[in-house]
Design an enzyme around this catalytic site. Structure first.
Site, short mmCIF file in Angstrom:
data_model
loop_
_atom_site.label_atom_id
_atom_site.label_comp_id
_atom_site.label_asym_id
_atom_site.label_seq_id
_atom_site.Cartn_x
_atom_site.Cartn_y
_atom_site.Cartn_z
N HIS A 62 47.81 4.03 -2.18
CA HIS A 62 46.81 3.03 -2.54
C HIS A 62 45.68 3.62 -3.37
O HIS A 62 45.12 2.95 -4.24
CB HIS A 62 46.25 2.40 -1.27
CG HIS A 62 45.45 1.16 -1.50
ND1 HIS A 62 45.99 0.01 -2.04
CD2 HIS A 62 44.13 0.88 -1.27
CE1 HIS A 62 45.04 -0.92 -2.11
NE2 HIS A 62 43.92 -0.41 -1.65
N ASP A 92 52.35 2.56 -2.09
CA ASP A 92 51.18 1.89 -1.55
C ASP A 92 51.60 1.00 -0.38
O ASP A 92 52.43 0.10 -0.54
CB ASP A 92 50.53 1.04 -2.65
CG ASP A 92 49.17 0.49 -2.24
OD1 ASP A 92 48.85 0.48 -1.04
OD2 ASP A 92 48.43 0.05 -3.15
N SER A 125 42.39 -3.46 -5.61
CA SER A 125 42.81 -3.98 -4.31
C SER A 125 42.33 -5.43 -4.19
O SER A 125 42.70 -6.27 -4.99
CB SER A 125 42.28 -3.09 -3.19
OG SER A 125 42.96 -3.33 -1.98
#
Length: 710
Positions: free
Chosen positions: A680, A643, A557
């Site tokens: 995610h 995501d 991320s």
């Protein structure tokens, strides 16, 4: 590696971005529509290429998976939590992907039931079986699970795609009858009224921002729901929950720098909502109802936080009164209230800590002197994490503490507040004949270019020495004031057993060393995050802990942004790059307020739409914007089709441009792997998650020459 496979080539299509007098051609921006057959075909082709180029690693992947599995107690039981007349807990069963939520009648709160995962507790009721709910779905996530105050109803929220939009089910526990399915597409956050007649829930807007709270009468149509609050400031998100005494529904609103808390009387759910203190720009606060008063963590006076109290009916910050001030090296993080004590969560010298404040007097009205001298819950190990575990009932006489380190499995213990006596209830087991004394941890310090000392956690197998020959894996994150604190990982043992020195760079932008540490790694100081990371890599090389040609790096991320930017800065420092759901096209995203998260992120990165200086600054570090025609290390980017936090578009574009610009071949591959049914966090079932970890780490181990156990 096989040299016969040709990587996919992404088509280039005209698309131009124009801001602040600059036109930027971006021929891969078309890789954004997850419903476009051409985009899906390209992602599938990338998956096939990644699989073909790594097919020789299949035996190693299986070996890593088997090691994780054989060391894990697959049939297990969490420590039961007392609430009302019940023990609540969860089970896992060998061969099953997901946990099972259970409860059993409580006879003696002081006597936690014997933890035998092979048999049910007396009178056990299965409330929710994740495996049954997941049947027929490739992905499953439980986004909320709430039991009403009278323990008659439960509500749970399910996501079966990975996009973090949840369908809510309300069930009568005794009859097992589903009595409501009206709320669909909700965000995180559920709260029952005291009588379980109403359920409060959160709605998200088109940019995936939780922006509304609704009151739903259970058993009615959603069209009859009542809007309780709409947040129009796009910088603000919201969180919804219930106070420990279940008297209040708590609505927290917050941007990256400002917050506001509202309370709803759970006994009067259709009554007015009360604001504890109106938002003031730059002031953050959290509220904990404590029976006859409120406890408040705030940064009004100084950035590392203070603890205050206020009357239960407070409506302004002018009613806040000091209760406890921090000392040097501390950061106040949160407060939990019980009838007879409160527990302060804080950071001390870079590590999490707990401080207990006993309530010795019950003045009417409440007075600051009611709380006695505070006591810290201490542990001997140099590096550890400690946090408050789940204790539901406000009249508890003990706190539940969770402790672990990089080399010590998680332990759950009860600490009696009055006496300080500790009772270990559970220490997570590691099977497979593992001797945990074979592993060690330590903190070291690297020096950044500006002279700042950056803490580094080092974890290794005993006997590994700093002789300049070792393989290494360096992890980093460094954003949003998130602290990467010590935690135990069974999977990590497979790296350590192959001689890998595993390290964490606690770079600026994280929260390890307090608010200033965070502020020095955000906005127009964001480059510090990246140069800190490169400095840690240099330390690992110069100190002899990791060979110069055997250091891999990993980040996910915002950590993917970190490793992408660091690779642009020093491509020759790293032997391999693992970037998970990486935020590598940061400037494009932050220029698009229509995309999820963007507006709220302007207080983290700056607003490049309005500010030319922020635009130029981000343009100078965004990984996608700064790829150079040089030899990069091998790169594996992983992502998920659904995501909603970091679109798959970012790593897809990044990989396409890397292939276009840099020198690469089968010996220095650039790979993209997309989970087609996940979000995610990647794949959802525990066995699926182990397979994903094994796939990624097999690739890393191969790149740094550490495939064999020592």
């Amino acid at each position: 590696m096989s040299g016969s496979t040709t990587p996919p080539v992404a088509a280039q299509k005209p698309w131009t971005r124009t801001h602040h007098g600059e036109e930027v051609d971006d021929p891969y921006e078309w890789l954004r529509d997850g419903d476009d057959p051409q985009v899906l075909s390209y992602l599938e082709a990338e998956n096939a290429y990644a699989e073909a180029l790594t097919s020789h690693l299949a035996p190693l992947r299986q070996q890593l998976f088997d090691e994780i599995k054989e060391r894990t107690l697959e049939t297990d039981l969490s420590v039961p939590v007392a609430s009302g007349g019940w023990w609540y807990y969860s089970r896992t069963v060998e061969g099953s992907q997901y946990a099972i939520q259970c409860r059993a009648p409580l006879v003696d709160r002081a006597a936690v039931p014997e933890l035998d995962p092979t048999r049910p507790l007396p009178g056990e009721e299965v409330l929710l079986d994740g495996n049954e709910l997941a049947a027929g779905h490739e992905f499953f996530s439980l986004g909320g699970f709430e039991v009403s105050a009278d323990h008659s109803r439960m509500a749970y929220a399910v996501d079966v795609t990975g996009d973090e939009r949840f369908d809510v089910v309300v069930m009568d526990i005794a009859s097992r009858e589903v009595i409501d399915r009206a709320v669909v597409g909700a965000g995180y956050g559920l709260a029952f009224s005291r009588d379980a007649r109403y359920l409060f829930h959160v709605a998200v807007d088109e940019a995936w921002r939780p922006h509304e709270v609704w009151r739903h009468e259970v058993g009615t149509d959603r069209g009859d729901d009542v809007l309780v609050h709409r947040e129009d400031d796009e910088r603000f998100w919201m969180g919804l929950g219930t106070s420990r005494d279940e008297r209040w529904v708590v609505l927290g609103l917050g941007s990256k720098t400002t917050s506001e808390v509202h309370l709803i009387d759970a006994h009067d759910p259709t009554g007015p909502m009360r604001c504890v203190a109106a938002r003031r720009e730059g002031v953050e606060y959290d509220v904990e109802p404590a029976g006859d008063h409120l406890l408040i963590i705030h940064n009004e006076r100084q950035p590392e936080g203070d603890l205050a109290w206020a009357p239960l009916d407070a409506t302004t910050h002018e009613q806040w009164q000091p209760l406890l001030e921090r000392t040097d090296g501390e950061r106040f993080v949160g407060i939990d209230a019980f009838d007879d004590f409160a527990v302060l969560s804080l950071r001390v010298d870079g590590l999490p800590a707990l401080r207990v404040l006993p309530r010795q007097v019950r003045s009417t009205p409440f007075a600051v002197g009611d709380y006695g001298p505070a006591t810290d819950v201490t542990f001997d190990d140099e590096l550890h994490s400690v946090h408050l575990g789940p204790v539901a009932d406000p009249d508890a006489d003990r706190i539940r503490v969770v402790h672990e380190s990089w080399v010590s499995p998680r332990s759950v213990l009860d600490v009696h507040v009055a006496t300080g006596e500790r009772v270990v209830l559970k220490r997570h087991q590691v099977l497979g004949g593992v001797d945990l004394d074979d592993y060690e941890q330590q903190r070291v310090w690297a020096v950044a270019p500006d002279g700042t000392h950056v803490p580094v956690s080092l974890v290794r197998r005993r006997g590994v020495v700093a002789d300049g020959s070792n393989p290494g894996l360096l992890y980093g994150y460094g954003s949003y004031e998130m602290s990467f604190d010590p935690y135990f990982s069974i999977a990590r043992l497979s790296l350590l057993d192959r001689g890998v020195v595993w390290a964490v760079a606690h770079v600026r932008g994280g929260g390890e060393l307090g608010r200033q540490w965070y502020d020095d790694g955000k906005m127009l100081l964001k480059r510090n995050t990246f140069t800190d990371f490169v400095a840690v890599a240099e330390y690992l090389h110069d100190s002899g802990w990791v060979a110069r040609d055997r250091l891999a790096i990993e980040g996910g991320s915002a950590g993917g942004l970190l490793v992408g930017a660091a690779t642009n800065l020093a491509p020759d420092r790293f032997a391999a790059v693992l970037a998970a759901v990486p935020f590598v096209d940061a400037l494009t995203t932050i220029l698009r307020p229509d995309l999820p998260l963007t507006v709220g992120e302007w207080e983290e990165w700056g607003n490049p739409l309005e500010d030319p200086e922020v635009y130029r600054y981000m343009r100078g570090y965004s990984p996608y914007e700064n790829i150079a025609p040089v030899e990069y290390p091998p790169i594996l980017a992983t992502t998920s089709l659904h995501d909603t936090r970091v679109y798959f578009t970012e790593p897809a574009k990044w990989v396409a441009r890397l292939r276009e610009v840099t020198r690469h071949d089968d010996e220095r591959p650039i790979l993209l792997r997309t989970e087609m049914s996940a979000g995610h966090g990647g794949r959802s079932g525990r066995y699926d998650a182990w397979e994903q970890t094994a796939w990624e780490w097999a690739w890393v181990l191969d790149q740094i020459g550490a495939t064999e156990r020592r």
